[in-house]
Enzyme design. Structure first.
Site, PDB file in Angstrom:
ATOM      1  N   ASP A 147       0.835  -1.126   0.162  1.00 27.78           N
ATOM      2  CA  ASP A 147      -0.019   0.024  -0.087  1.00 27.78           C
ATOM      3  C   ASP A 147       0.869   1.227   0.093  1.00 27.78           C
ATOM      4  OD1 ASP A 147      -2.175   1.756   0.250  1.00 27.78           O
ATOM      5  OD2 ASP A 147      -1.778   1.562   2.395  1.00 27.78           O
TER       6      ASP A 147
ATOM      7  N   GLU B 145      -1.292  21.355  -0.161  1.00 26.43           N
ATOM      8  CA  GLU B 145      -2.215  22.663   0.337  1.00 26.43           C
ATOM      9  C   GLU B 145      -1.610  23.198   1.679  1.00 26.43           C
ATOM     10  OE1 GLU B 145      -6.206  23.137  -0.056  1.00 26.43           O
ATOM     11  OE2 GLU B 145      -6.301  23.474  -2.242  1.00 26.43           O
TER      12      GLU B 145
ATOM     13  N   PHE C 294      -9.327  21.501  -8.088  1.00 23.94           N
ATOM     14  CA  PHE C 294      -8.294  20.664  -8.765  1.00 23.94           C
ATOM     15  C   PHE C 294      -9.312  19.224  -8.739  1.00 23.94           C
ATOM     16  CE2 PHE C 294      -5.054  17.357  -8.670  1.00 23.94           C
ATOM     17  CZ  PHE C 294      -4.188  18.046  -9.424  1.00 23.94           C
TER      18      PHE C 294
ATOM     19  N   LYS D  52      -2.692  27.442 -10.285  1.00 23.50           N
ATOM     20  CA  LYS D  52      -1.637  26.484 -10.114  1.00 23.50           C
ATOM     21  C   LYS D  52      -1.955  24.915 -10.528  1.00 23.50           C
ATOM     22  CE  LYS D  52      -3.005  25.141  -5.321  1.00 23.50           C
ATOM     23  NZ  LYS D  52      -2.939  25.262  -3.933  1.00 23.50           N
TER      24      LYS D  52
ATOM     25  N   GLY E 254      -4.987   3.434  -3.671  1.00 21.62           N
ATOM     26  CA  GLY E 254      -6.174   3.976  -3.988  1.00 21.62           C
ATOM     27  C   GLY E 254      -6.334   5.364  -4.543  1.00 21.62           C
ATOM     28  N   ASP E 255      -4.925   5.962  -4.433  1.00 20.13           N
ATOM     29  CA  ASP E 255      -4.792   7.496  -4.815  1.00 20.13           C
ATOM     30  C   ASP E 255      -4.895   7.607  -6.468  1.00 20.13           C
ATOM     31  OD1 ASP E 255      -4.550   9.092  -2.764  1.00 20.13           O
ATOM     32  OD2 ASP E 255      -2.232   8.898  -2.567  1.00 20.13           O
TER      33      ASP E 255
ATOM     34  N   LYS F 123      -7.163  -4.949  -4.924  1.00 21.00           N
ATOM     35  CA  LYS F 123      -5.720  -5.164  -4.404  1.00 21.00           C
ATOM     36  C   LYS F 123      -5.676  -6.571  -3.944  1.00 21.00           C
ATOM     37  CE  LYS F 123      -5.101  -0.913  -2.109  1.00 21.00           C
ATOM     38  NZ  LYS F 123      -4.909  -0.198  -0.717  1.00 21.00           N
TER      39      LYS F 123
ATOM     40  N   ASP G  15      -1.808  -0.621   5.848  1.00 20.37           N
ATOM     41  CA  ASP G  15      -1.768   0.009   7.442  1.00 20.37           C
ATOM     42  C   ASP G  15      -3.605   0.042   7.481  1.00 20.37           C
ATOM     43  OD1 ASP G  15      -2.120   2.167   5.599  1.00 20.37           O
ATOM     44  OD2 ASP G  15      -1.876   3.207   7.268  1.00 20.37           O
TER      45      ASP G  15
ATOM     46  N   ASN H  97      -8.641  -1.005   4.093  1.00 22.23           N
ATOM     47  CA  ASN H  97      -8.771  -1.105   2.621  1.00 22.23           C
ATOM     48  C   ASN H  97      -7.676  -2.312   2.023  1.00 22.23           C
ATOM     49  OD1 ASN H  97      -6.933   0.804   3.302  1.00 22.23           O
ATOM     50  ND2 ASN H  97      -6.685   1.298   1.141  1.00 22.23           N
TER      51      ASN H  97
END
Length: 1217
Positions: A431, A565, A612, A635, A751-752, A858, A878, A881
């Site tokens: 992960d 951010e 974004f 940006k 999952g990003d 996964k 961790d 998921n």
């Protein structure tokens, strides 16, 4: 008690464009038309939830499950049958169960207790261990089930309840930073327009906060009292595993409202940046989506244990074969010779030795032989392995080098069944969030108006510079030496230095920037101070964060949607532009150096916000400053921003591009910053178009918004770029580098979104500049219609074929490929007709990154790798998921971090930091594999040596079923006289020390290559046992056959021969294990030589007992005084072990293994006397790798060297970290 709450006055829906659009409500009459075509009510969409009326769901016909969850393997009812099944999956245990049953019959040569007691002890001990491990899982489940949440009890009053007591339909109130106890339908929140922020890192690994919104009709439900008469009915989909979809309707106040995923709050996600929410429970317990994604706790067995079963099958075949030989021989002797043996009184024979029915007697003797020769199959092997594995697990748990001081957690072997698997891992599936990263960004460098600022070096730059200075590029010095170097300033070539020492500057979380040109207001003296001012304002204004004041300390913190951010706002504050307040329409800054009056508060009115997302790859804020100017601040990714620059906005593009490349090569994440001044009329015209698109209804709404955004996000003026360092967990790059050098492949499943996953890949050196990326993806509409799915599948298949062709045609041996695939593409890639193509391509790539994957994906990817490659896989994560992945892999490792304990509870091993994985595998894995492999091989050797001598004598004695050994000898052989030395081998043996394991990572490949438990070695040990048994039996028979052993001239009887043979066996097998060991402590000496001593103590003591019968005083009166006994013992022991000694001497001299060379170097102290040779040997002990810090540093060295050749030798380069 009812409580009034003050609602936050921010209405984000007035600013947000894409996330907060609301569908119009439909009244009852329009409802059917509005929802016609909806699947609600059809198959798979039959769930009915009566809001605020949970009692209806506790009885039929609904009868939904409670919110109680369990991750245990057993319960009270299933423990005995399942645990017994687990024990008797072992073929040896099955065999001994059969012999225990047969021991109750007259054909058994031993007493029933001697057969049943050892089996009960072995099985019982293993079951107790299983019960204790599952009890720990149960206790952790109870911690989760006993968490509390505020739930409506009636009459507008709320009370705290345990999670496990929640029911479908209950109304709950969740406070900020609390986890959601079940899958909920959002009704209202502390914000006026019913939005809330949710962190789903525990579900999909994403750190960016998600925006959820309630229906407008439920917004008035803002106080406890409003739920007194609240009623509604939800009709929706049945429980399923899809985290990103939801279909349903809410029937409320005689109207029907459509529901979608933006109103659903999933269990184990967390409420953030929102004071409170009210919600109704939709799915509970194992019906919740996160539990639907989990799989049943599997029963895992190591490859060595499975192979051990096969060896036992072979030994059982041998056992049956020699038993058949014995039974046939017995039947022949009964038929032909028994009638002539008048002294045995054949006329009184029973059916066990009836000469008139030799076949029946042979069958009975077959059963006797099967039990008699059972010592070929060691029953104590399993219990010895259990003891050894528990001891190994204890050493893993107590390893101080895997203790995390921050959390106080140690490594935990949660199951000891898989210790040896740690030494055979081929592929690691990891992960990202919380495992590789610690979710912290540090502002490190920036480029403004074509000038690069920031003198701190990134980790990549520091390692490259140190390795160059140490000559590593030419001498191939291991990278760990570079990490351990602490010089403040190093010399690259004559006259050229590189300053890398760490400063004593106070650390600020999120800000590692240092450059006096911008700090303390010195930027006002720079030539392009106006552009620098704009740069800082973009950082401070272009975001969606909310400032929060810590009431205890007064410090200001930022609740941001992403770590980037947060880092930008901290940087802006340190530069003198502190964002301290946000209202519905304005952002307020405290600017320190923009006026002569000191700190000035400025208000910037926010007119529009274009947020974004992964498709836009940019964020825009349109604001009005105090001079009434309308300014667009944008940006985003550099490629996106550069495409939108005006002709007069490209002044700094060449220099900025150069700096962006440098930052990328240094492993930093970059964004480009730009702005545009807008005329009032132009803005008004655009805003009218924007509002029209924003309020439009229909499937093309998103396209209209994109089109309108493109109209204004153009003609930009480039200001500069930012570079932040994604703070990985401590030691992650070094750990990945060493694991790569140990020959392990590493896949990242996250999952990003793809951009974030790629950035992390660069940060941890799975990706690097110059690596050829193969990206597999599909378009957004691929799964809408069947034709579109077919087209997407064909497109993906073509992409895979092209990627495979690209790899095959690559002629550069140093070329490295990286495969990146998103979740939608993975859905098709995991189908049966494509998964092997995908896997073959992935195997050819140096690194693989799967992004936007669901928990189930996964697990499916892990299964594909495990079954497709056929090697040991390890999954590490961790969060909840990651549970499916951890359970599916051969070995599951959980990170005991901050995001709950679900992953840890489902894991086989737990560690506190990813970096500890290196020691867990390379040290403990290597040791455990070799110990268990050698232990099992030795076990079979000694039992073959012992068991076959019984067969030889039985054949020698006319297949009579007579054992040459006393019953007590046979009982004590495995239990006492040879048990402790083999346990000490399994617990304490070290071919090399832990330090050497880490310095020579290639040693780890002995495990994946199965060097110590392949058939060559197994059969070699069996052959050694066969030879030893022949030597022991026939040498003793030849020596004692007609020799006098006592002073009175008496020859040896069976007891004397048997005792001498047993003495030879004890000596031979203990000398053999001493020759096998590489590492001795006083414990090994005590166990090995103590076992031999114990034998003599026993035979002397046993000989004094009257019950010893034939062995009465056999040592003190018969064998002890006889020189031939001691000479035979010495001769036979030497004959048994000299061949092995010759073999290992030849191997070490002519064909040494890696650890043999290292042992010799250490023994001769060459590592101290000749450091150059030692470093050269260390550099050889690394698998050639195309990923990791070593490969990346090598690439960086080539780049630095190329630059140095162009610079003056007197140039000094300073970077401070």
């Amino acid at each position: 008690m009812a409580r009034a709450r003050k609602r936050d006055r921010l209405r984000w829906s007035k600013l947000y464009t894409f996330s907060c659009f609301r569908q119009p409500q439909t009244d009852e009459a329009a409802g059917p038309a509005a929802v016609s075509g909806s699947p609600v009510g059809g198959p798979g969409f039959s769930r009915i939830v009566h809001c605020n009326n949970s009692i209806l769901h506790r009885r039929k016909p609904l009868k939904y499950p409670t919110n109680y969850i369990s991750t245990t393997k057993y319960n009270v009812l299933t423990f005995l049958p399942k645990a017994i099944f687990e024990q008797f999956r072992r073929v040896a245990n099955l065999y001994f169960l059969l012999t225990a049953i047969l021991s109750l019959t007259p054909v058994c040569p031993f007493s029933p207790v001697s057969m049943i007691a050892p089996l009960a002890f072995v099985v019982g001990l293993s079951m107790i261990k299983e019960a204790l491990e599952d009890w720990r899982r149960f206790m952790q489940d109870m911690k989760v089930n006993n968490r509390k949440v505020s739930a409506h009890k009636g009459d507008g009053e709320f009370e705290f309840r345990h999670w496990e007591d929640l029911c479908v339909g209950d109304v709950v109130r969740v406070e900020k930073d609390q986890f959601f106890p079940a899958d909920l339908l959002l009704l209202s929140s502390s914000y006026e327009d019913g939005i809330c922020y949710v962190e789903t890192m525990n579900l999909d690994g994403e750190t960016n906060l998600k925006l959820k919104r309630s229906l407008e009709v439920t917004l008035p439900l803002e106080e406890d009292e409003t739920f007194k008469d609240f009623r509604g009915v939800v009709r929706c989909e049945d429980p399923n595993a899809s985290l990103y979809t939801f279909i349903g309707n809410l029937e409320y106040e005689r109207q029907i409202y459509s529901l979608d995923p933006s109103q659903i709050l999933l269990r184990d996600s967390k409420l953030r940046n929102t004071a409170f929410i009210y919600a109704v429970v939709i799915f509970t317990g194992h019906d919740s989506k996160v539990m639907q994604n989990s799989t049943e706790s599997p029963s895992k067995r190591s490859r060595i244990e499975k192979k051990m079963d096969l060896i036992i099958y072979i030994l059982f075949t041998v056992l049956v074969l020699i038993s058949l030989i014995s039974s046939i021989g017995f039947a022949v002797r009964i038929k032909l010779d028994l009638p002539r043996w008048w002294y045995l009184q054949p006329q009184n024979s029973n059916k066990l030795d009836d000469p008139t029915r030799p076949a029946l007697s042979g069958i009975f003797h077959l059963i006797t032989a099967l039990i008699l020769y059972g010592y070929l199959i060691p029953i104590s092997l399993y219990v010895s392995i259990e003891v050894v594995k528990v001891a190994q697990a204890h050493f893993i748990n107590q390893d101080i080098h895997m203790f995390d001081e921050e959390t106080g957690n140690t490594a935990q072997a949660r199951t000891s069944n898989l210790n040896e698997e740690l030494g055979q891992v081929h592929t690691i599936l990891s992960d990202k969030t919380g495992t590789l990263t610690c979710n912290q960004m540090d502002f490190l460098k920036c480029s403004i108006a074509g000038v690069s600022y920031g003198v701190c070096a990134s980790e990549v730059e520091r390692a490259a510079a140190k390795q160059m200075a140490s000559g590593a590029a030419d001498q191939d010095i291991p990278v760990e030496d570079v990490w351990e170097s602490n010089e403040d300033e190093i010399q690259l070539v004559e006259g050229v230095t590189f300053s890398v020492g760490k400063t004593q500057k106070t650390s600020i979380k999120g800000f590692s920037f240092e450059d006096d040109r911008l700090m303390q207001g010195h930027w006002t003296k720079e030539p392009n101070s106006n552009m620098i001012l704009m740069f800082f304002r973009i950082l401070a204004v272009c975001h969606t964060a909310i400032p929060e004041v810590n009431e205890a300390t007064g410090a200001l913190t930022y609740e941001a949607e992403s770590p980037d951010e947060g880092a930008f706002l901290v940087a802006a504050r340190e530069f003198g532009f502190e964002f301290f307040k946000r209202t519905q329409a304005s952002v307020f800054l405290k600017e320190k150096y923009t006026s002569s009056n000191g700190t000035t508060e400025r208000e910037f009115k926010i007119l529009n916000l274009l947020e974004f997302n992964s498709k836009r790859k940019r964020m825009t804020v349109i604001m009005r400053d105090e001079d009434n100017r309308i300014v667009l601040l944008c940006k985003g990714a550099d490629t996106i921003i550069f495409d939108r620059l005006a002709k007069n906005g490209r002044l700094y593009e060449p220099d900025t591009t150069k700096h962006l490349n440098e930052y990328g090569e240094a492993g930093l994440r970059t964004l480009a910053l730009s702005y545009r001044m807008l005329e009032e009329s132009e803005y008004e015209s655009w805003n009218a178009e924007f509002l029209k698109a924003k309020t439009s209804i229909g499937p093309d709404r998103e396209l209209q918004l994109e089109r309108v955004a493109d109209l204004i996000e153009k003609e930009l003026i480039l200001v500069g770029a930012t570079a932040v360092e994604d703070k990985l967990q401590t030691g992650v790059p070094q750990c990945i580098d060493r694991l790569a050098q140990a020959g392990l492949k590493i896949w990242v499943l996250t999952g990003d979104k793809m951009e974030t996953a790629i950035n992390i890949g660069y940060a941890c050196s799975l990706l690097r500049q110059g690596m050829k990326q193969i990206s597999l993806s599909t378009t957004a509409g691929d799964q809408v219609a069947q034709d579109a799915q077919k087209a997407a599948k064909e497109s993906l298949m073509l992409q895979i074929a092209n990627g495979s062709q690209m790899v095959k045609l690559e002629k550069d041996p140093d070329a490295a490929f990286a495969l990146v695939i998103d979740g939608k593409a993975l859905t098709f890639a995991l189908e049966d007709d494509m998964k092997h193509m995908f896997l073959n391509l992935a195997i050819e790539c140096a690194s693989v990154i799967c992004c936007r994957v669901s928990p189930r994906q996964k697990a499916l990817v892990t299964r594909l790798v495990k079954e497709g490659i056929g090697q040991t896989t390890l999954a590490i994560g961790d969060g909840a998921n990651d549970v499916g992945m951890i359970q599916e892999a051969d070995i599951g490792v959980g990170i005991s971090g901050v995001e709950g304990m679900q992953a840890v509870m489902a894991s086989d091993f737990s560690i506190s930091q990813f970096r500890f994985l290196e020691r867990l595998l390379v040290v403990h894995g290597h040791w455990c594999y070799k110990r268990i492999a050698q232990m099992i091989c030795y076990f079979f050797y000694k039992n073959i040596t012992f068991g076959l001598t019984i067969f030889y004598f039985e054949a020698f004695a006319g297949f009579s079923g007579q054992s040459v050994y006393d019953d007590w000898f046979m009982l004590l052989f495995n239990v006492v006289l040879t048990s402790l030395p083999v346990i000490s081998l399994g617990v304490f043996e070290q071919d090399v020390s832990a330090e050497i394991c880490l310095q020579f990572p290639a040693l780890y490949q002995q495990g994946p290559n199965n060097l110590f438990f392949d058939w060559y070695r197994i059969l070699g040990w069996m052959a050694n046992g066969l030879y030893s048994s022949l030597a022991i039996f026939f040498l003793n028979i030849c020596i004692f056959y007609d020799q006098a052993i006592r002073s009175g001239g008496q020859t040896a009887d069976m007891a004397s021969v048997g005792t001498t043979m047993f003495s030879c066996i004890i000596w031979a097998v203990n000398i053999q294990i001493a020759l096998t060991m590489s590492h001795f402590t006083w414990i090994q000496h005590l166990f090995v030589w103590g076992s031999i001593g114990t034998w003599y103590v026993f035979i002397i003591t046993y000989g004094m007992a009257l019950k010893s019968r034939d062995n009465f005083q056999i040592m003190t009166e018969v064998l002890g005084p006889a020189p031939i006994y001691w000479a035979a013992t010495l001769l036979v022991t030497a004959a048994c072990n000299i061949p092995y000694l010759i073999h290992i001497s030849y191997q070490r001299s002519c064909n040494p293994l890696d650890h043999h060379v290292i042992q010799e170097i250490k023994y001769l102290r060459k590592d101290v006397e000749d450091e150059t040779m030692w470093k050269r040997e260390r550099s050889k002990a690394r698998q050639r790798t195309k990923i990791g810090f070593t490969a990346r540093v090598d690439a960086k060295i080539k780049q630095i060297k190329g630059r140095l050749h162009k610079k003056s030798p007197s140039l000094t380069i300073h970077t401070v970290a």
